[in-house]
Design a protein around this motif. Structure first.
Motif, PDB file in Angstrom:
ATOM      1  N   VAL A   9       0.590  -1.257   0.289  1.00  0.00           N
ATOM      2  CA  VAL A   9       0.023   0.199   0.011  1.00  0.00           C
ATOM      3  C   VAL A   9       0.490   1.201   0.343  1.00  0.00           C
ATOM      4  CG1 VAL A   9      -1.525   1.815   1.167  1.00  0.00           C
ATOM      5  CG2 VAL A   9      -2.122  -1.122   1.040  1.00  0.00           C
ATOM      6  N   GLU A  10       2.003   1.079   1.026  1.00  0.00           N
ATOM      7  CA  GLU A  10       2.602   2.432   1.043  1.00  0.00           C
ATOM      8  C   GLU A  10       3.759   2.139  -0.219  1.00  0.00           C
ATOM      9  OE1 GLU A  10       2.737   4.880   3.537  1.00  0.00           O
ATOM     10  OE2 GLU A  10       1.118   3.386   3.732  1.00  0.00           O
ATOM     11  N   TYR A  11       3.684   1.930  -0.517  1.00  0.00           N
ATOM     12  CA  TYR A  11       5.008   1.296  -1.576  1.00  0.00           C
ATOM     13  C   TYR A  11       3.834   2.486  -3.103  1.00  0.00           C
ATOM     14  CZ  TYR A  11       7.446  -0.146  -6.377  1.00  0.00           C
ATOM     15  OH  TYR A  11       8.054  -0.004  -7.535  1.00  0.00           O
ATOM     16  N   ARG A  12       2.068   1.856  -3.634  1.00  0.00           N
ATOM     17  CA  ARG A  12       2.055   1.688  -4.314  1.00  0.00           C
ATOM     18  C   ARG A  12       1.484   3.649  -4.199  1.00  0.00           C
ATOM     19  NH1 ARG A  12      -2.644  -1.811  -2.870  1.00  0.00           N
ATOM     20  NH2 ARG A  12      -4.141  -0.616  -1.691  1.00  0.00           N
ATOM     21  N   LYS A  13       1.097   3.977  -3.186  1.00  0.00           N
ATOM     22  CA  LYS A  13       0.955   5.672  -3.033  1.00  0.00           C
ATOM     23  C   LYS A  13       1.921   6.347  -2.716  1.00  0.00           C
ATOM     24  CE  LYS A  13      -1.729   6.362   0.814  1.00  0.00           C
ATOM     25  NZ  LYS A  13      -2.779   5.869   2.629  1.00  0.00           N
ATOM     26  N   ALA A  14       3.301   5.489  -2.247  1.00  0.00           N
ATOM     27  CA  ALA A  14       4.362   6.621  -3.292  1.00  0.00           C
ATOM     28  C   ALA A  14       4.680   7.498  -4.397  1.00  0.00           C
ATOM     29  CB  ALA A  14       5.415   6.105  -2.369  1.00  0.00           C
ATOM     30  N   ALA A  15       4.029   6.318  -5.180  1.00  0.00           N
ATOM     31  CA  ALA A  15       4.285   6.547  -6.593  1.00  0.00           C
ATOM     32  C   ALA A  15       3.483   7.119  -6.658  1.00  0.00           C
ATOM     33  CB  ALA A  15       4.188   5.009  -7.340  1.00  0.00           C
ATOM     34  N   LEU A  16       2.308   7.218  -6.596  1.00  0.00           N
ATOM     35  CA  LEU A  16       1.187   7.748  -7.302  1.00  0.00           C
ATOM     36  C   LEU A  16       1.581   9.276  -6.366  1.00  0.00           C
ATOM     37  CD1 LEU A  16      -1.532   5.314  -6.946  1.00  0.00           C
ATOM     38  CD2 LEU A  16      -1.103   6.210  -8.748  1.00  0.00           C
ATOM     39  N   LYS A  53       4.244   2.976 -14.086  1.00  0.00           N
ATOM     40  CA  LYS A  53       4.090   1.708 -14.300  1.00  0.00           C
ATOM     41  C   LYS A  53       4.469   0.888 -12.966  1.00  0.00           C
ATOM     42  CE  LYS A  53       6.802   2.925 -18.591  1.00  0.00           C
ATOM     43  NZ  LYS A  53       6.086   3.784 -19.138  1.00  0.00           N
ATOM     44  N   LEU A  54       4.670   1.580 -11.963  1.00  0.00           N
ATOM     45  CA  LEU A  54       4.742   1.401 -10.494  1.00  0.00           C
ATOM     46  C   LEU A  54       4.591   1.352  -9.850  1.00  0.00           C
ATOM     47  CD1 LEU A  54       8.731   3.571  -9.144  1.00  0.00           C
ATOM     48  CD2 LEU A  54       8.054   0.970 -10.864  1.00  0.00           C
ATOM     49  N   PRO A  55       2.265   1.682  -9.388  1.00  0.00           N
ATOM     50  CA  PRO A  55       1.764   1.552  -8.792  1.00  0.00           C
ATOM     51  C   PRO A  55       1.471  -0.200  -8.473  1.00  0.00           C
ATOM     52  CG  PRO A  55       1.528   3.381  -9.656  1.00  0.00           C
ATOM     53  CD  PRO A  55       2.228   2.591 -10.233  1.00  0.00           C
ATOM     54  N   TRP A  56       1.265  -0.574  -9.996  1.00  0.00           N
ATOM     55  CA  TRP A  56       0.071  -1.505 -10.600  1.00  0.00           C
ATOM     56  C   TRP A  56       0.333  -3.277 -10.044  1.00  0.00           C
ATOM     57  CZ3 TRP A  56      -2.592   2.401 -10.583  1.00  0.00           C
ATOM     58  CH2 TRP A  56      -2.275   2.905 -11.378  1.00  0.00           C
ATOM     59  N   PRO A  57       1.932  -3.121  -9.548  1.00  0.00           N
ATOM     60  CA  PRO A  57       2.363  -4.465  -9.305  1.00  0.00           C
ATOM     61  C   PRO A  57       2.199  -4.734  -7.718  1.00  0.00           C
ATOM     62  CG  PRO A  57       3.814  -4.282 -10.744  1.00  0.00           C
ATOM     63  CD  PRO A  57       2.832  -2.400 -10.170  1.00  0.00           C
ATOM     64  N   ALA A  58       1.817  -3.471  -7.173  1.00  0.00           N
ATOM     65  CA  ALA A  58       1.403  -3.741  -5.695  1.00  0.00           C
ATOM     66  C   ALA A  58       0.289  -3.228  -5.535  1.00  0.00           C
ATOM     67  CB  ALA A  58       2.193  -2.562  -4.873  1.00  0.00           C
ATOM     68  N   PHE A  59      -0.468  -3.424  -5.925  1.00  0.00           N
ATOM     69  CA  PHE A  59      -1.901  -3.699  -5.727  1.00  0.00           C
ATOM     70  C   PHE A  59      -2.506  -5.261  -5.788  1.00  0.00           C
ATOM     71  CE2 PHE A  59      -2.089   0.680  -6.985  1.00  0.00           C
ATOM     72  CZ  PHE A  59      -3.305   1.073  -6.590  1.00  0.00           C
ATOM     73  N   ILE A  60      -1.829  -6.065  -4.795  1.00  0.00           N
ATOM     74  CA  ILE A  60      -1.785  -7.019  -4.419  1.00  0.00           C
ATOM     75  C   ILE A  60      -3.319  -7.404  -3.693  1.00  0.00           C
ATOM     76  CG2 ILE A  60       0.882  -7.023  -4.222  1.00  0.00           C
ATOM     77  CD1 ILE A  60       0.427  -7.226  -1.178  1.00  0.00           C
ATOM     78  N   PRO A  61      -3.418  -9.080  -3.842  1.00  0.00           N
ATOM     79  CA  PRO A  61      -4.655 -10.000  -3.103  1.00  0.00           C
ATOM     80  C   PRO A  61      -5.189  -9.143  -1.799  1.00  0.00           C
ATOM     81  CG  PRO A  61      -3.524 -11.065  -4.779  1.00  0.00           C
ATOM     82  CD  PRO A  61      -2.867  -9.733  -4.934  1.00  0.00           C
ATOM     83  N   HIS A  67      -4.903   1.675   5.555  1.00  0.00           N
ATOM     84  CA  HIS A  67      -3.925   3.001   5.254  1.00  0.00           C
ATOM     85  C   HIS A  67      -5.005   3.056   3.652  1.00  0.00           C
ATOM     86  CE1 HIS A  67      -1.438   2.804   8.348  1.00  0.00           C
ATOM     87  NE2 HIS A  67      -2.510   3.569   8.690  1.00  0.00           N
ATOM     88  N   SER A  68      -5.726   2.638   3.021  1.00  0.00           N
ATOM     89  CA  SER A  68      -5.719   2.372   1.829  1.00  0.00           C
ATOM     90  C   SER A  68      -7.155   2.788   0.980  1.00  0.00           C
ATOM     91  CB  SER A  68      -5.809   1.029   0.662  1.00  0.00           C
ATOM     92  OG  SER A  68      -5.551   1.287  -0.231  1.00  0.00           O
ATOM     93  N   LYS A  69      -7.274   3.860   0.175  1.00  0.00           N
ATOM     94  CA  LYS A  69      -8.353   3.906  -0.286  1.00  0.00           C
ATOM     95  C   LYS A  69      -8.662   2.675  -1.495  1.00  0.00           C
ATOM     96  CE  LYS A  69      -8.014   9.402   0.335  1.00  0.00           C
ATOM     97  NZ  LYS A  69      -7.555   9.885  -0.353  1.00  0.00           N
ATOM     98  N   ALA A  70      -7.804   2.111  -1.905  1.00  0.00           N
ATOM     99  CA  ALA A  70      -8.522   0.787  -3.302  1.00  0.00           C
ATOM    100  C   ALA A  70      -9.729   1.024  -3.083  1.00  0.00           C
ATOM    101  CB  ALA A  70      -7.148   0.005  -2.991  1.00  0.00           C
ATOM    102  N   LYS A  71     -10.703   0.878  -4.083  1.00  0.00           N
ATOM    103  CA  LYS A  71     -11.766   0.288  -4.274  1.00  0.00           C
ATOM    104  C   LYS A  71     -12.238  -1.402  -4.213  1.00  0.00           C
ATOM    105  CE  LYS A  71     -14.992   3.794  -5.353  1.00  0.00           C
ATOM    106  NZ  LYS A  71     -15.637   4.463  -6.438  1.00  0.00           N
ATOM    107  N   PRO A  72     -12.545  -2.060  -3.619  1.00  0.00           N
ATOM    108  CA  PRO A  72     -12.650  -3.817  -4.412  1.00  0.00           C
ATOM    109  C   PRO A  72     -13.356  -4.021  -5.886  1.00  0.00           C
ATOM    110  CG  PRO A  72     -14.331  -2.809  -2.591  1.00  0.00           C
ATOM    111  CD  PRO A  72     -14.219  -1.652  -3.065  1.00  0.00           C
TER     112      PRO A  72
END
Ligand code: ASC
Length: 128
Positions: A9-16, A53-61, A67-72
């Protein structure tokens, strides 16, 4: 790759976050708040292009919530999510071409469509 869900979560948020910061710097130029400097805009786009290119592999199951705002929907509509990320990457490629051309009018147009691609993905896949 990620030892804990929080790391992903922190990794993808950092890139975004960095994408947003550098997109905002171009936005200031587009709005006329900052003078146009070709090399500076190119450098900002280069950061965005790499980060994009970086955030997407960090959207792991199972990495929504907390701390994430990711929707299901990211996981239940994976094809649509992938299409949205590819749309953004395509717009960034066009913004990069515009930045390299030094055509501020083209940068403005591309800035708008790139921002639209950020927004539509956030509308569909990010909680408020
Ligand atoms: C930004 C940023 C976004 C997009 C979006 C465009 O600078 O952080 O998420 O632009 O607001 O509509």
């Amino acid at each position: 790759q990620f030892r804990k869900v929080d790391d992903a979560v922190e990794y993808r948020k950092a890139a975004l976050h960095l994408m947003g910061a550098h997109f905002g710097r171009i936005g200031a130029v587009v709005k006329g708040d900052k003078p146009y400097d070709k090399a500076a805009v190119e450098a900002d786009v280069a950061v965005i292009e790499m980060m994009s290119k970086l955030p997407w592999p960090a959207f792991i199951p199972n990495s929504a919530g907390g701390h994430s705002k990711a929707k299901p929907e990211i996981w239940s509509q994976q094809a649509e999510f992938k299409t949205a990320t590819e749309k953004m990457e395509g717009e960034v490629a066009k913004l990069s071409a515009a930045a390299k051309s030094g055509d501020l009018a083209a940068i403005k147009v591309s800035f708008g469509s790139t921002g639209q691609s950020c927004k539509s993905c956030h509308d569909n896949f990010r909680n408020r």
